[in-house]
Scaffold this motif. Structure first.
Motif, PDB file in Angstrom:
ATOM      1  N   LYS A  15      20.315  46.608  45.086  1.00  0.00           N
ATOM      2  CA  LYS A  15      20.803  47.907  45.511  1.00  0.00           C
ATOM      3  C   LYS A  15      19.305  48.596  46.549  1.00  0.00           C
ATOM      4  CE  LYS A  15      23.826  48.745  41.713  1.00  0.00           C
ATOM      5  NZ  LYS A  15      23.832  49.789  40.523  1.00  0.00           N
ATOM      6  N   GLY A  16      18.340  48.287  46.169  1.00  0.00           N
ATOM      7  CA  GLY A  16      17.264  48.548  46.210  1.00  0.00           C
ATOM      8  C   GLY A  16      17.495  47.948  48.332  1.00  0.00           C
ATOM      9  N   PHE A  17      17.668  47.191  48.209  1.00  0.00           N
ATOM     10  CA  PHE A  17      17.770  45.925  49.502  1.00  0.00           C
ATOM     11  C   PHE A  17      18.080  46.894  50.358  1.00  0.00           C
ATOM     12  CE2 PHE A  17      19.009  42.345  51.556  1.00  0.00           C
ATOM     13  CZ  PHE A  17      17.585  42.327  52.924  1.00  0.00           C
ATOM     14  N   ILE A  18      19.363  46.724  49.736  1.00  0.00           N
ATOM     15  CA  ILE A  18      20.783  47.266  50.415  1.00  0.00           C
ATOM     16  C   ILE A  18      20.989  48.781  51.337  1.00  0.00           C
ATOM     17  CG2 ILE A  18      23.308  47.902  50.738  1.00  0.00           C
ATOM     18  CD1 ILE A  18      23.467  44.886  48.669  1.00  0.00           C
ATOM     19  N   SER A  19      20.431  49.053  49.688  1.00  0.00           N
ATOM     20  CA  SER A  19      20.048  51.153  50.844  1.00  0.00           C
ATOM     21  C   SER A  19      18.442  50.946  51.843  1.00  0.00           C
ATOM     22  CB  SER A  19      18.855  51.458  48.994  1.00  0.00           C
ATOM     23  OG  SER A  19      18.671  52.917  49.985  1.00  0.00           O
ATOM     24  N   GLU A  20      17.687  50.429  51.801  1.00  0.00           N
ATOM     25  CA  GLU A  20      16.668  50.260  52.509  1.00  0.00           C
ATOM     26  C   GLU A  20      17.109  49.365  54.010  1.00  0.00           C
ATOM     27  OE1 GLU A  20      11.979  48.637  52.400  1.00  0.00           O
ATOM     28  OE2 GLU A  20      12.889  48.818  50.729  1.00  0.00           O
ATOM     29  N   PHE A  21      17.650  48.414  53.671  1.00  0.00           N
ATOM     30  CA  PHE A  21      18.142  47.788  54.938  1.00  0.00           C
ATOM     31  C   PHE A  21      19.762  48.024  55.799  1.00  0.00           C
ATOM     32  CE2 PHE A  21      14.477  45.567  53.322  1.00  0.00           C
ATOM     33  CZ  PHE A  21      13.030  46.009  54.467  1.00  0.00           C
ATOM     34  N   GLY A  22      20.348  48.044  54.855  1.00  0.00           N
ATOM     35  CA  GLY A  22      22.069  47.144  55.095  1.00  0.00           C
ATOM     36  C   GLY A  22      22.649  48.280  55.690  1.00  0.00           C
ATOM     37  N   GLU A  23      22.035  49.452  55.965  1.00  0.00           N
ATOM     38  CA  GLU A  23      23.003  50.119  56.696  1.00  0.00           C
ATOM     39  C   GLU A  23      23.840  49.542  58.117  1.00  0.00           C
ATOM     40  OE1 GLU A  23      21.684  53.626  61.280  1.00  0.00           O
ATOM     41  OE2 GLU A  23      20.213  53.700  59.028  1.00  0.00           O
ATOM     42  N   ASN A  24      23.472  48.582  58.910  1.00  0.00           N
ATOM     43  CA  ASN A  24      23.987  47.638  59.502  1.00  0.00           C
ATOM     44  C   ASN A  24      25.176  46.980  59.309  1.00  0.00           C
ATOM     45  OD1 ASN A  24      23.602  49.353  61.528  1.00  0.00           O
ATOM     46  ND2 ASN A  24      21.878  47.822  62.507  1.00  0.00           N
ATOM     47  N   PHE A  25      25.037  46.165  57.699  1.00  0.00           N
ATOM     48  CA  PHE A  25      25.004  45.214  57.373  1.00  0.00           C
ATOM     49  C   PHE A  25      26.728  45.775  56.783  1.00  0.00           C
ATOM     50  CE2 PHE A  25      21.644  43.791  54.346  1.00  0.00           C
ATOM     51  CZ  PHE A  25      21.296  43.173  55.253  1.00  0.00           C
ATOM     52  N   SER A  26      27.904  45.350  56.890  1.00  0.00           N
ATOM     53  CA  SER A  26      29.213  44.842  57.168  1.00  0.00           C
ATOM     54  C   SER A  26      29.161  45.263  55.408  1.00  0.00           C
ATOM     55  CB  SER A  26      29.892  43.461  57.293  1.00  0.00           C
ATOM     56  OG  SER A  26      30.348  42.632  56.506  1.00  0.00           O
ATOM     57  N   GLN A  27      30.603  45.852  55.188  1.00  0.00           N
ATOM     58  CA  GLN A  27      31.035  46.310  53.799  1.00  0.00           C
ATOM     59  C   GLN A  27      30.810  44.540  53.262  1.00  0.00           C
ATOM     60  OE1 GLN A  27      30.805  49.215  52.469  1.00  0.00           O
ATOM     61  NE2 GLN A  27      30.912  47.736  50.034  1.00  0.00           N
ATOM     62  N   HIS A  28      31.530  43.783  53.515  1.00  0.00           N
ATOM     63  CA  HIS A  28      31.720  42.614  52.646  1.00  0.00           C
ATOM     64  C   HIS A  28      30.424  41.734  53.105  1.00  0.00           C
ATOM     65  CE1 HIS A  28      33.634  38.819  51.480  1.00  0.00           C
ATOM     66  NE2 HIS A  28      32.724  37.956  52.643  1.00  0.00           N
ATOM     67  N   ILE A  29      29.956  42.041  53.514  1.00  0.00           N
ATOM     68  CA  ILE A  29      28.399  41.440  52.941  1.00  0.00           C
ATOM     69  C   ILE A  29      27.709  42.482  51.747  1.00  0.00           C
ATOM     70  CG2 ILE A  29      25.859  41.288  53.669  1.00  0.00           C
ATOM     71  CD1 ILE A  29      26.896  40.718  56.646  1.00  0.00           C
ATOM     72  N   LYS A  30      28.055  43.368  52.233  1.00  0.00           N
ATOM     73  CA  LYS A  30      26.719  44.439  50.650  1.00  0.00           C
ATOM     74  C   LYS A  30      27.570  43.452  49.547  1.00  0.00           C
ATOM     75  CE  LYS A  30      25.854  48.334  53.817  1.00  0.00           C
ATOM     76  NZ  LYS A  30      26.992  49.567  54.195  1.00  0.00           N
ATOM     77  N   ASP A  31      29.080  43.685  49.998  1.00  0.00           N
ATOM     78  CA  ASP A  31      29.838  43.457  48.227  1.00  0.00           C
ATOM     79  C   ASP A  31      29.652  42.513  47.773  1.00  0.00           C
ATOM     80  OD1 ASP A  31      31.372  45.645  48.230  1.00  0.00           O
ATOM     81  OD2 ASP A  31      32.547  45.150  49.161  1.00  0.00           O
ATOM     82  N   ARG A  32      29.150  41.086  48.463  1.00  0.00           N
ATOM     83  CA  ARG A  32      28.663  39.986  48.193  1.00  0.00           C
ATOM     84  C   ARG A  32      27.247  39.997  47.737  1.00  0.00           C
ATOM     85  NH1 ARG A  32      31.954  35.479  48.598  1.00  0.00           N
ATOM     86  NH2 ARG A  32      30.588  35.441  46.742  1.00  0.00           N
ATOM     87  N   LEU A  33      26.085  40.541  48.436  1.00  0.00           N
ATOM     88  CA  LEU A  33      24.649  40.402  48.069  1.00  0.00           C
ATOM     89  C   LEU A  33      25.060  41.829  46.188  1.00  0.00           C
ATOM     90  CD1 LEU A  33      23.214  41.946  51.305  1.00  0.00           C
ATOM     91  CD2 LEU A  33      23.007  38.975  50.375  1.00  0.00           C
TER      92      LEU A  33
END
Length: 165
Positions: A15-33
Protein backbone atom coordinates in the motif's frame (compact mmCIF):
# COMPACT_ATOMS: atom_id res chain seq x y z
CA UNK A 1 29.85 10.25 -4.66
CA UNK A 2 26.14 9.86 -3.97
CA UNK A 3 24.81 11.27 -0.71
CA UNK A 4 23.01 8.69 1.42
CA UNK A 5 19.36 9.41 2.21
CA UNK A 6 18.89 8.52 5.90
CA UNK A 7 15.29 9.75 5.98
CA UNK A 8 14.08 7.25 3.36
CA UNK A 9 11.95 4.37 4.65
CA UNK A 10 13.89 1.16 3.95
CA UNK A 11 10.90 -1.16 4.30
CA UNK A 12 7.44 -0.36 2.98
CA UNK A 13 4.17 -2.19 2.47
CA UNK A 14 2.58 -2.67 -0.92
CA UNK A 15 0.00 0.00 0.00
CA UNK A 16 2.87 2.35 0.81
CA UNK A 17 4.54 1.51 -2.50
CA UNK A 18 1.37 2.27 -4.45
CA UNK A 19 0.82 5.46 -2.48
CA UNK A 20 4.39 6.61 -3.13
CA UNK A 21 4.80 5.56 -6.77
CA UNK A 22 1.45 4.43 -8.18
CA UNK A 23 -0.07 7.69 -9.35
CA UNK A 24 0.32 6.66 -13.01
CA UNK A 25 -0.37 2.92 -12.52
CA UNK A 26 -3.60 1.60 -14.00
CA UNK A 27 -6.29 0.50 -11.55
CA UNK A 28 -5.74 -3.10 -12.67
CA UNK A 29 -2.03 -2.94 -11.79
CA UNK A 30 -2.82 -1.39 -8.40
CA UNK A 31 -5.44 -4.05 -7.65
CA UNK A 32 -3.10 -6.90 -8.60
CA UNK A 33 -0.20 -5.47 -6.59
CA UNK A 34 -2.46 -5.21 -3.54
CA UNK A 35 -2.95 -8.98 -3.69
CA UNK A 36 0.65 -9.21 -2.42
CA UNK A 37 -0.05 -6.95 0.59
CA UNK A 38 -0.53 -9.64 3.23
CA UNK A 39 2.34 -11.88 2.09
CA UNK A 40 5.00 -9.45 0.93
CA UNK A 41 7.00 -6.43 1.97
CA UNK A 42 9.27 -4.22 -0.12
CA UNK A 43 12.79 -3.22 0.91
CA UNK A 44 15.24 -0.79 -0.62
CA UNK A 45 18.80 0.28 -0.05
CA UNK A 46 20.29 3.38 -1.63
CA UNK A 47 17.86 3.90 -4.53
CA UNK A 48 14.41 5.10 -3.53
CA UNK A 49 12.74 3.76 -6.68
CA UNK A 50 14.36 0.28 -6.74
CA UNK A 51 12.68 -2.16 -4.35
CA UNK A 52 13.05 -5.86 -3.59
CA UNK A 53 9.95 -7.95 -2.85
CA UNK A 54 10.29 -10.35 0.12
CA UNK A 55 8.02 -12.52 2.23
CA UNK A 56 6.72 -10.69 5.32
CA UNK A 57 7.91 -13.46 7.64
CA UNK A 58 11.41 -13.51 6.13
CA UNK A 59 11.35 -17.28 5.65
CA UNK A 60 14.79 -18.82 5.05
CA UNK A 61 15.67 -21.51 2.52
CA UNK A 62 18.74 -23.70 2.04
CA UNK A 63 21.21 -22.20 -0.39
CA UNK A 64 23.77 -23.71 -2.73
CA UNK A 65 26.83 -22.35 -1.03
CA UNK A 66 29.85 -24.59 -1.57
CA UNK A 67 32.00 -23.50 1.38
CA UNK A 68 29.45 -24.40 4.10
CA UNK A 69 26.30 -25.97 2.62
CA UNK A 70 25.09 -27.38 5.95
CA UNK A 71 24.72 -24.01 7.64
CA UNK A 72 23.60 -21.88 4.73
CA UNK A 73 20.07 -20.52 4.79
CA UNK A 74 18.94 -17.31 3.15
CA UNK A 75 15.78 -15.34 2.58
CA UNK A 76 14.33 -15.24 -0.94
CA UNK A 77 13.72 -12.10 -2.95
CA UNK A 78 10.82 -12.73 -5.34
CA UNK A 79 11.13 -9.64 -7.52
CA UNK A 80 12.85 -6.34 -7.94
CA UNK A 81 10.49 -3.56 -8.92
CA UNK A 82 11.74 -0.31 -10.38
CA UNK A 83 9.66 2.79 -10.96
CA UNK A 84 11.01 5.25 -13.49
CA UNK A 85 9.03 8.30 -14.59
CA UNK A 86 5.82 6.77 -13.23
CA UNK A 87 6.25 3.48 -15.12
CA UNK A 88 6.63 0.15 -13.31
CA UNK A 89 9.41 -2.24 -14.35
CA UNK A 90 10.51 -5.76 -13.38
CA UNK A 91 14.20 -6.59 -13.12
CA UNK A 92 15.90 -9.97 -13.00
CA UNK A 93 18.44 -8.50 -10.59
CA UNK A 94 17.87 -8.44 -6.84
CA UNK A 95 19.93 -7.55 -3.82
CA UNK A 96 21.97 -10.62 -2.92
CA UNK A 97 24.28 -10.96 0.07
CA UNK A 98 25.05 -13.32 2.95
CA UNK A 99 21.40 -13.17 4.13
CA UNK A 100 19.43 -12.77 0.89
CA UNK A 101 19.29 -14.67 -2.40
CA UNK A 102 17.21 -14.40 -5.54
CA UNK A 103 14.35 -16.87 -5.81
CA UNK A 104 14.73 -19.26 -8.76
CA UNK A 105 11.40 -17.99 -10.10
CA UNK A 106 12.79 -14.49 -10.80
CA UNK A 107 14.67 -15.45 -13.99
CA UNK A 108 11.72 -17.50 -15.20
CA UNK A 109 9.38 -14.54 -14.81
CA UNK A 110 11.83 -12.11 -16.41
CA UNK A 111 12.42 -14.38 -19.41
CA UNK A 112 8.66 -14.85 -19.88
CA UNK A 113 8.05 -11.13 -20.17
CA UNK A 114 7.87 -10.29 -23.85
CA UNK A 115 7.90 -6.56 -23.27
CA UNK A 116 10.02 -4.67 -25.76
CA UNK A 117 9.88 -1.63 -23.48
CA UNK A 118 13.08 -1.98 -21.47
CA UNK A 119 15.23 0.39 -19.48
CA UNK A 120 18.61 0.28 -17.83
CA UNK A 121 18.71 2.01 -14.46
CA UNK A 122 21.70 1.87 -12.10
CA UNK A 123 23.30 -0.77 -14.38
CA UNK A 124 20.17 -2.93 -14.05
CA UNK A 125 18.05 -4.04 -17.00
CA UNK A 126 14.30 -4.07 -16.48
CA UNK A 127 11.19 -4.81 -18.53
CA UNK A 128 8.00 -2.77 -18.41
CA UNK A 129 5.05 -4.08 -16.43
CA UNK A 130 1.65 -3.20 -17.86
CA UNK A 131 -1.90 -4.52 -17.98
CA UNK A 132 -0.88 -7.26 -20.43
CA UNK A 133 1.69 -8.94 -18.15
CA UNK A 134 0.82 -7.98 -14.56
CA UNK A 135 -1.51 -10.99 -14.15
CA UNK A 136 1.27 -13.42 -15.04
CA UNK A 137 3.74 -11.77 -12.65
CA UNK A 138 1.42 -11.58 -9.66
CA UNK A 139 0.04 -15.11 -10.18
CA UNK A 140 3.58 -16.49 -10.42
CA UNK A 141 4.77 -14.62 -7.32
CA UNK A 142 1.72 -15.84 -5.38
CA UNK A 143 2.53 -19.39 -6.45
CA UNK A 144 6.20 -19.13 -5.40
CA UNK A 145 5.83 -17.02 -2.26
CA UNK A 146 4.41 -19.01 0.65
CA UNK A 147 1.22 -18.15 2.50
CA UNK A 148 1.71 -16.46 5.85
CA UNK A 149 1.56 -18.61 8.97
CA UNK A 150 -1.48 -18.80 11.23
CA UNK A 151 0.59 -17.11 13.93
CA UNK A 152 1.17 -14.13 11.61
CA UNK A 153 -2.54 -14.01 10.71
CA UNK A 154 -3.41 -14.01 14.42
CA UNK A 155 -1.02 -11.11 15.04
CA UNK A 156 -2.59 -9.14 12.17
CA UNK A 157 -6.07 -9.90 13.45
CA UNK A 158 -5.11 -8.73 16.93
CA UNK A 159 -3.51 -5.55 15.57
CA UNK A 160 -6.54 -4.67 13.48
CA UNK A 161 -8.92 -5.37 16.36
CA UNK A 162 -7.01 -2.83 18.49
CA UNK A 163 -7.15 -0.31 15.68
CA UNK A 164 -10.95 -0.58 15.41
CA UNK A 165 -11.57 0.06 19.15
Amino acid sequence: MQKRNYGMKRTISMKGFISEFGENFSQHIKDRLLELEVRCVLTRKEHKNMLDLKHVEHTHYPCNQTNDPDNCEKEYVYAQLIVDEGILYFSNQCVENDKIMRSPIVNTMYDALSSTDMITVYDTNAKKIDDTNIDYLIDTILTACPEVSQKYKDILKQMTSYASK
